[in-house]
Design a protein around this motif. Sequence first.
Motif, PDB file in Angstrom:
ATOM      1  N   VAL A  28       0.865  -1.152   0.045  1.00  0.00           N
ATOM      2  CA  VAL A  28       0.001  -0.046   0.105  1.00  0.00           C
ATOM      3  C   VAL A  28       0.864   1.184  -0.044  1.00  0.00           C
ATOM      4  O   VAL A  28       2.099   1.111   0.442  1.00  0.00           O
ATOM      5  N   GLU A  29       0.313   2.293  -0.515  1.00  0.00           N
ATOM      6  CA  GLU A  29       1.119   3.493  -0.672  1.00  0.00           C
ATOM      7  C   GLU A  29       0.469   4.534   0.337  1.00  0.00           C
ATOM      8  O   GLU A  29      -0.691   4.489   0.644  1.00  0.00           O
ATOM      9  N   VAL A  30       1.348   4.916   1.416  1.00  0.00           N
ATOM     10  CA  VAL A  30       0.946   5.551   2.472  1.00  0.00           C
ATOM     11  C   VAL A  30       1.842   6.887   2.707  1.00  0.00           C
ATOM     12  O   VAL A  30       2.966   6.950   2.054  1.00  0.00           O
ATOM     13  N   ALA A  31       1.660   7.883   3.325  1.00  0.00           N
ATOM     14  CA  ALA A  31       2.535   8.911   3.745  1.00  0.00           C
ATOM     15  C   ALA A  31       3.602   8.493   4.773  1.00  0.00           C
ATOM     16  O   ALA A  31       2.988   7.855   5.590  1.00  0.00           O
ATOM     17  N   GLY A  32       4.742   8.637   4.601  1.00  0.00           N
ATOM     18  CA  GLY A  32       5.958   7.994   5.408  1.00  0.00           C
ATOM     19  C   GLY A  32       7.038   9.037   5.115  1.00  0.00           C
ATOM     20  O   GLY A  32       7.059  10.192   4.766  1.00  0.00           O
ATOM     21  N   GLY A  79      14.668   4.168   0.580  1.00  0.00           N
ATOM     22  CA  GLY A  79      13.914   3.253   1.650  1.00  0.00           C
ATOM     23  C   GLY A  79      12.373   3.881   1.468  1.00  0.00           C
ATOM     24  O   GLY A  79      12.012   4.679   0.867  1.00  0.00           O
ATOM     25  N   ASP A  80      11.571   3.087   2.214  1.00  0.00           N
ATOM     26  CA  ASP A  80      10.116   3.282   2.527  1.00  0.00           C
ATOM     27  C   ASP A  80      10.133   3.126   3.865  1.00  0.00           C
ATOM     28  O   ASP A  80       9.694   1.892   4.611  1.00  0.00           O
ATOM     29  N   PHE A  81       9.928   3.927   4.771  1.00  0.00           N
ATOM     30  CA  PHE A  81       9.791   4.135   6.107  1.00  0.00           C
ATOM     31  C   PHE A  81       8.540   4.550   6.545  1.00  0.00           C
ATOM     32  O   PHE A  81       8.070   5.716   6.187  1.00  0.00           O
ATOM     33  N   ALA A  82       7.863   3.914   7.509  1.00  0.00           N
ATOM     34  CA  ALA A  82       6.625   4.188   7.857  1.00  0.00           C
ATOM     35  C   ALA A  82       6.617   5.172   8.886  1.00  0.00           C
ATOM     36  O   ALA A  82       5.694   6.142   8.866  1.00  0.00           O
ATOM     37  N   THR A  83       7.707   5.253   9.824  1.00  0.00           N
ATOM     38  CA  THR A  83       7.652   6.358  10.874  1.00  0.00           C
ATOM     39  C   THR A  83       9.100   7.055  10.776  1.00  0.00           C
ATOM     40  O   THR A  83      10.011   6.752   9.821  1.00  0.00           O
ATOM     41  N   TYR A  84       9.095   8.375  11.176  1.00  0.00           N
ATOM     42  CA  TYR A  84      10.334   9.038  11.407  1.00  0.00           C
ATOM     43  C   TYR A  84      11.353   8.417  11.983  1.00  0.00           C
ATOM     44  O   TYR A  84      12.418   8.499  11.551  1.00  0.00           O
ATOM     45  N   VAL A  85      11.009   7.657  13.086  1.00  0.00           N
ATOM     46  CA  VAL A  85      11.901   7.119  13.853  1.00  0.00           C
ATOM     47  C   VAL A  85      12.988   5.982  13.141  1.00  0.00           C
ATOM     48  O   VAL A  85      14.026   5.998  13.123  1.00  0.00           O
ATOM     49  N   VAL A 108      13.030  13.102   4.717  1.00  0.00           N
ATOM     50  CA  VAL A 108      11.996  13.924   4.160  1.00  0.00           C
ATOM     51  C   VAL A 108      10.957  13.214   4.033  1.00  0.00           C
ATOM     52  O   VAL A 108      10.850  11.720   4.195  1.00  0.00           O
ATOM     53  N   ARG A 109       9.796  13.828   4.139  1.00  0.00           N
ATOM     54  CA  ARG A 109       8.167  13.102   3.902  1.00  0.00           C
ATOM     55  C   ARG A 109       8.209  12.884   2.738  1.00  0.00           C
ATOM     56  O   ARG A 109       8.631  13.321   1.637  1.00  0.00           O
ATOM     57  N   ASP A 110       7.510  11.693   2.306  1.00  0.00           N
ATOM     58  CA  ASP A 110       7.105  11.213   0.869  1.00  0.00           C
ATOM     59  C   ASP A 110       6.222  10.256   0.897  1.00  0.00           C
ATOM     60  O   ASP A 110       5.886   9.629   1.976  1.00  0.00           O
ATOM     61  N   GLN A 111       5.496   9.830  -0.232  1.00  0.00           N
ATOM     62  CA  GLN A 111       4.680   8.910  -0.314  1.00  0.00           C
ATOM     63  C   GLN A 111       5.579   7.552  -0.537  1.00  0.00           C
ATOM     64  O   GLN A 111       6.333   7.635  -1.214  1.00  0.00           O
ATOM     65  N   VAL A 112       5.230   6.635   0.647  1.00  0.00           N
ATOM     66  CA  VAL A 112       6.088   5.223   0.465  1.00  0.00           C
ATOM     67  C   VAL A 112       5.315   4.180   0.201  1.00  0.00           C
ATOM     68  O   VAL A 112       3.928   4.136   0.476  1.00  0.00           O
ATOM     69  N   THR A 113       5.803   2.953  -0.151  1.00  0.00           N
ATOM     70  CA  THR A 113       5.206   1.841  -0.335  1.00  0.00           C
ATOM     71  C   THR A 113       5.614   0.973   0.742  1.00  0.00           C
ATOM     72  O   THR A 113       6.619   0.371   1.108  1.00  0.00           O
ATOM     73  N   ILE A 114       4.544   0.320   1.435  1.00  0.00           N
ATOM     74  CA  ILE A 114       4.821  -0.544   2.581  1.00  0.00           C
ATOM     75  C   ILE A 114       4.140  -1.792   2.557  1.00  0.00           C
ATOM     76  O   ILE A 114       2.925  -1.758   1.689  1.00  0.00           O
ATOM     77  N   ARG A 115       4.327  -2.830   3.193  1.00  0.00           N
ATOM     78  CA  ARG A 115       3.410  -4.143   3.356  1.00  0.00           C
ATOM     79  C   ARG A 115       2.412  -3.898   4.329  1.00  0.00           C
ATOM     80  O   ARG A 115       2.857  -3.731   5.411  1.00  0.00           O
ATOM     81  N   GLN A 116       1.507  -4.395   3.962  1.00  0.00           N
ATOM     82  CA  GLN A 116       0.446  -4.109   5.205  1.00  0.00           C
ATOM     83  C   GLN A 116      -0.524  -5.555   5.562  1.00  0.00           C
ATOM     84  O   GLN A 116      -0.668  -6.390   4.442  1.00  0.00           O
TER      85      GLN A 116
END
Length: 116
Positions: A28-32, A79-85, A108-116
């Motif tokens: 899924v693509e989310v803000a990350g 990368g595709d990181f869900a959190t800033y940390v 930086v904030r970006d739209q990222v692809t993560i597994r859900q």
Amino acid sequence: MPNVQVFQSESVEKLLREKATGVTTQLVEVAGYRVQIYSSNHQQLAKQEAIRLEKDMQSKIDLPIYVSYVPPFWKVRIGDFATYVEAQEFKNNFVHQFPELMGDTYVVRDQVTIRQ
């Protein structure tokens, strides 16, 4: 008795876990967040440098590397990181490994692809 350590890609781990449990995940693509390691608007060299840096990092980093052109800037992000940390932790390790890129590297904030 000697210890054996196995290092493998996170994607391989996920695939093995999915196969073992029978539970599949979706992308899924989310803000990350991503870690930006290069940005330049120097038209003569920026594209070449971005592509060179991408190719160089592909053999050293086991994460997706994104090259983009948002006029007038060429950017390289990792990368595709869900959190800033998570992104900050990667950034800290990255600049430790590649200190010559420290001045150009930040989260930086970006739209990222993560597994859900």
